[in-house]
Design a protein around this motif. Structure first.
Motif, PDB file in Angstrom:
ATOM      1  N   PRO A   1      17.120  72.283  41.163  1.00 58.28           N
ATOM      2  CA  PRO A   1      16.937  71.105  41.665  1.00 58.28           C
ATOM      3  C   PRO A   1      15.625  71.104  42.455  1.00 58.28           C
ATOM      4  CG  PRO A   1      18.686  71.734  42.803  1.00 58.28           C
ATOM      5  CD  PRO A   1      18.553  72.855  41.925  1.00 58.28           C
ATOM      6  N   ASN A   2      15.432  71.901  43.313  1.00 56.36           N
ATOM      7  CA  ASN A   2      13.887  71.897  44.171  1.00 56.36           C
ATOM      8  C   ASN A   2      13.130  73.447  43.956  1.00 56.36           C
ATOM      9  OD1 ASN A   2      14.173  69.302  45.416  1.00 56.36           O
ATOM     10  ND2 ASN A   2      16.229  70.277  46.193  1.00 56.36           N
ATOM     11  N   HIS A   3      11.855  73.387  44.122  1.00 49.52           N
ATOM     12  CA  HIS A   3      11.399  74.700  44.063  1.00 49.52           C
ATOM     13  C   HIS A   3       9.946  74.541  45.046  1.00 49.52           C
ATOM     14  CE1 HIS A   3       9.165  78.022  43.355  1.00 49.52           C
ATOM     15  NE2 HIS A   3      10.263  78.753  42.596  1.00 49.52           N
ATOM     16  N   PRO A   4       9.813  75.278  46.268  1.00 45.50           N
ATOM     17  CA  PRO A   4       8.865  75.127  47.189  1.00 45.50           C
ATOM     18  C   PRO A   4       7.477  75.221  46.893  1.00 45.50           C
ATOM     19  CG  PRO A   4      10.050  77.415  47.447  1.00 45.50           C
ATOM     20  CD  PRO A   4      10.797  76.509  46.633  1.00 45.50           C
ATOM     21  N   HIS A   5       7.204  75.939  45.416  1.00 39.42           N
ATOM     22  CA  HIS A   5       5.892  76.025  44.831  1.00 39.42           C
ATOM     23  C   HIS A   5       5.725  75.084  43.959  1.00 39.42           C
ATOM     24  CE1 HIS A   5       6.224  80.270  46.615  1.00 39.42           C
ATOM     25  NE2 HIS A   5       5.507  79.797  47.528  1.00 39.42           N
ATOM     26  N   GLY A   6       6.624  74.194  43.474  1.00 37.54           N
ATOM     27  CA  GLY A   6       6.639  73.210  42.488  1.00 37.54           C
ATOM     28  C   GLY A   6       7.381  73.668  41.376  1.00 37.54           C
ATOM     29  N   ILE A   7       7.747  72.832  40.481  1.00 39.32           N
ATOM     30  CA  ILE A   7       8.824  72.798  39.394  1.00 39.32           C
ATOM     31  C   ILE A   7       7.843  73.444  38.249  1.00 39.32           C
ATOM     32  CG2 ILE A   7      10.397  71.745  37.676  1.00 39.32           C
ATOM     33  CD1 ILE A   7      11.543  71.930  40.506  1.00 39.32           C
ATOM     34  N   LYS A   8       8.354  74.503  37.453  1.00 38.95           N
ATOM     35  CA  LYS A   8       7.364  74.977  36.504  1.00 38.95           C
ATOM     36  C   LYS A   8       7.712  74.369  35.198  1.00 38.95           C
ATOM     37  CE  LYS A   8       6.838  79.504  36.210  1.00 38.95           C
ATOM     38  NZ  LYS A   8       7.035  81.034  36.135  1.00 38.95           N
ATOM     39  N   VAL A   9       6.848  73.778  34.417  1.00 36.69           N
ATOM     40  CA  VAL A   9       6.846  73.256  33.074  1.00 36.69           C
ATOM     41  C   VAL A   9       6.065  73.523  32.145  1.00 36.69           C
ATOM     42  CG1 VAL A   9       7.168  71.109  34.306  1.00 36.69           C
ATOM     43  CG2 VAL A   9       4.849  71.566  33.930  1.00 36.69           C
ATOM     44  N   ARG A  10       6.357  73.437  30.981  1.00 34.42           N
ATOM     45  CA  ARG A  10       5.329  73.438  29.847  1.00 34.42           C
ATOM     46  C   ARG A  10       4.606  72.304  29.190  1.00 34.42           C
ATOM     47  NH1 ARG A  10       8.787  75.617  26.267  1.00 34.42           N
ATOM     48  NH2 ARG A  10       8.256  77.900  26.916  1.00 34.42           N
ATOM     49  N   LEU A  11       3.564  72.116  29.103  1.00 36.18           N
ATOM     50  CA  LEU A  11       2.435  71.137  28.768  1.00 36.18           C
ATOM     51  C   LEU A  11       2.688  71.132  27.274  1.00 36.18           C
ATOM     52  CD1 LEU A  11      -0.538  71.250  30.960  1.00 36.18           C
ATOM     53  CD2 LEU A  11       1.693  69.992  31.512  1.00 36.18           C
ATOM     54  N   THR A  12       2.298  69.894  26.728  1.00 40.46           N
ATOM     55  CA  THR A  12       2.369  69.729  25.291  1.00 40.46           C
ATOM     56  C   THR A  12       1.396  70.702  24.639  1.00 40.46           C
ATOM     57  OG1 THR A  12       0.891  67.776  25.648  1.00 40.46           O
ATOM     58  CG2 THR A  12       3.069  67.168  25.502  1.00 40.46           C
ATOM     59  N   ASP A  13       0.280  70.909  25.404  1.00 37.69           N
ATOM     60  CA  ASP A  13      -0.551  71.989  24.664  1.00 37.69           C
ATOM     61  C   ASP A  13      -0.144  73.546  24.722  1.00 37.69           C
ATOM     62  OD1 ASP A  13      -0.832  72.460  27.325  1.00 37.69           O
ATOM     63  OD2 ASP A  13      -3.099  71.903  27.202  1.00 37.69           O
ATOM     64  N   GLY A  14       1.084  73.810  25.374  1.00 38.50           N
ATOM     65  CA  GLY A  14       1.629  75.130  25.531  1.00 38.50           C
ATOM     66  C   GLY A  14       1.416  75.915  26.799  1.00 38.50           C
ATOM     67  N   GLN A  15       0.662  75.196  27.408  1.00 36.56           N
ATOM     68  CA  GLN A  15       0.092  75.778  28.942  1.00 36.56           C
ATOM     69  C   GLN A  15       1.671  75.773  29.857  1.00 36.56           C
ATOM     70  OE1 GLN A  15      -4.211  75.775  30.162  1.00 36.56           O
ATOM     71  NE2 GLN A  15      -3.568  73.665  29.282  1.00 36.56           N
ATOM     72  N   VAL A  16       1.633  76.685  30.535  1.00 34.60           N
ATOM     73  CA  VAL A  16       2.855  76.769  31.627  1.00 34.60           C
ATOM     74  C   VAL A  16       2.380  76.939  33.082  1.00 34.60           C
ATOM     75  CG1 VAL A  16       4.893  78.035  32.305  1.00 34.60           C
ATOM     76  CG2 VAL A  16       4.354  78.016  29.817  1.00 34.60           C
ATOM     77  N   GLY A  17       3.013  76.191  33.895  1.00 31.79           N
ATOM     78  CA  GLY A  17       2.510  76.184  35.254  1.00 31.79           C
ATOM     79  C   GLY A  17       3.536  75.404  36.208  1.00 31.79           C
ATOM     80  N   ARG A  18       2.948  75.459  37.506  1.00 28.72           N
ATOM     81  CA  ARG A  18       3.892  74.700  38.461  1.00 28.72           C
ATOM     82  C   ARG A  18       3.156  73.475  38.853  1.00 28.72           C
ATOM     83  NH1 ARG A  18       8.161  77.673  39.936  1.00 28.72           N
ATOM     84  NH2 ARG A  18       8.132  79.726  39.778  1.00 28.72           N
ATOM     85  N   VAL A  19       4.174  72.304  38.971  1.00 33.98           N
ATOM     86  CA  VAL A  19       3.522  71.122  39.151  1.00 33.98           C
ATOM     87  C   VAL A  19       3.091  70.894  40.458  1.00 33.98           C
ATOM     88  CG1 VAL A  19       4.117  68.743  39.257  1.00 33.98           C
ATOM     89  CG2 VAL A  19       4.961  69.951  37.334  1.00 33.98           C
ATOM     90  N   GLN A  20       1.946  70.447  40.598  1.00 39.52           N
ATOM     91  CA  GLN A  20       1.360  70.342  41.991  1.00 39.52           C
ATOM     92  C   GLN A  20       1.328  68.793  42.499  1.00 39.52           C
ATOM     93  OE1 GLN A  20       0.322  73.032  44.212  1.00 39.52           O
ATOM     94  NE2 GLN A  20       1.720  73.847  42.404  1.00 39.52           N
ATOM     95  N   GLU A  21       1.395  67.895  41.495  1.00 41.88           N
ATOM     96  CA  GLU A  21       1.138  66.507  41.555  1.00 41.88           C
ATOM     97  C   GLU A  21       1.490  66.010  40.407  1.00 41.88           C
ATOM     98  OE1 GLU A  21      -1.736  63.296  43.598  1.00 41.88           O
ATOM     99  OE2 GLU A  21      -2.296  65.311  43.162  1.00 41.88           O
ATOM    100  N   ILE A  22       2.415  64.749  40.803  1.00 42.80           N
ATOM    101  CA  ILE A  22       2.474  63.862  39.608  1.00 42.80           C
ATOM    102  C   ILE A  22       1.614  62.585  39.395  1.00 42.80           C
ATOM    103  CG2 ILE A  22       4.297  62.227  38.605  1.00 42.80           C
ATOM    104  CD1 ILE A  22       6.560  63.843  39.910  1.00 42.80           C
ATOM    105  N   VAL A  23       1.038  62.672  38.478  1.00 38.78           N
ATOM    106  CA  VAL A  23      -0.172  61.566  38.422  1.00 38.78           C
ATOM    107  C   VAL A  23       0.300  60.089  37.820  1.00 38.78           C
ATOM    108  CG1 VAL A  23      -2.464  61.070  37.410  1.00 38.78           C
ATOM    109  CG2 VAL A  23      -1.952  63.535  37.563  1.00 38.78           C
ATOM    110  N   GLN A  24       0.125  59.255  38.937  1.00 36.19           N
ATOM    111  CA  GLN A  24       0.583  57.860  38.432  1.00 36.19           C
ATOM    112  C   GLN A  24      -0.469  57.193  37.283  1.00 36.19           C
ATOM    113  OE1 GLN A  24       3.355  57.321  39.429  1.00 36.19           O
ATOM    114  NE2 GLN A  24       3.843  57.877  41.643  1.00 36.19           N
ATOM    115  N   GLU A  25       0.528  56.744  36.441  1.00 35.87           N
ATOM    116  CA  GLU A  25      -0.306  56.231  35.193  1.00 35.87           C
ATOM    117  C   GLU A  25      -0.269  54.732  35.433  1.00 35.87           C
ATOM    118  OE1 GLU A  25      -1.382  57.533  32.028  1.00 35.87           O
ATOM    119  OE2 GLU A  25      -1.455  59.310  33.123  1.00 35.87           O
ATOM    120  N   PRO A  26      -1.553  54.071  35.369  1.00 34.71           N
ATOM    121  CA  PRO A  26      -1.493  52.739  35.727  1.00 34.71           C
ATOM    122  C   PRO A  26      -0.806  51.892  34.500  1.00 34.71           C
ATOM    123  CG  PRO A  26      -3.454  53.462  34.738  1.00 34.71           C
ATOM    124  CD  PRO A  26      -2.788  54.604  34.940  1.00 34.71           C
TER     125      PRO A  26
END
Length: 66
Positions: A41-66
């Protein structure tokens, strides 16, 4: 909003992630979440995700869409 809590992240959100090779520099990559790869449920370095383009990394910030 930071990306350390899994319940803040869902498919379709625009986020800034840090790729494995960019962890030393902290360079961020922006993309749209396709899959959530971290099971805990939590991870100190960020939750690991796969983006739609296939890149994998840890989320640093959620960008608020207007």
């Amino acid at each position: 909003m930071n990306g350390q809590s899994r319940n803040n992240i869902r498919a379709g959100l625009t986020v800034d992630i840090v790729l494995k090779q960019d962890q030393r520099t902290g360079k961020r990559t922006r993309g749209v979440v396709k899959d959530i790869l971290t099971n805990s449920p939590n991870h100190p370095h960020g939750i690991k995700v796969r983006l739609t383009d296939g890149q994998v990394g840890r989320v640093q910030e959620i960008v608020q869409e207007p």
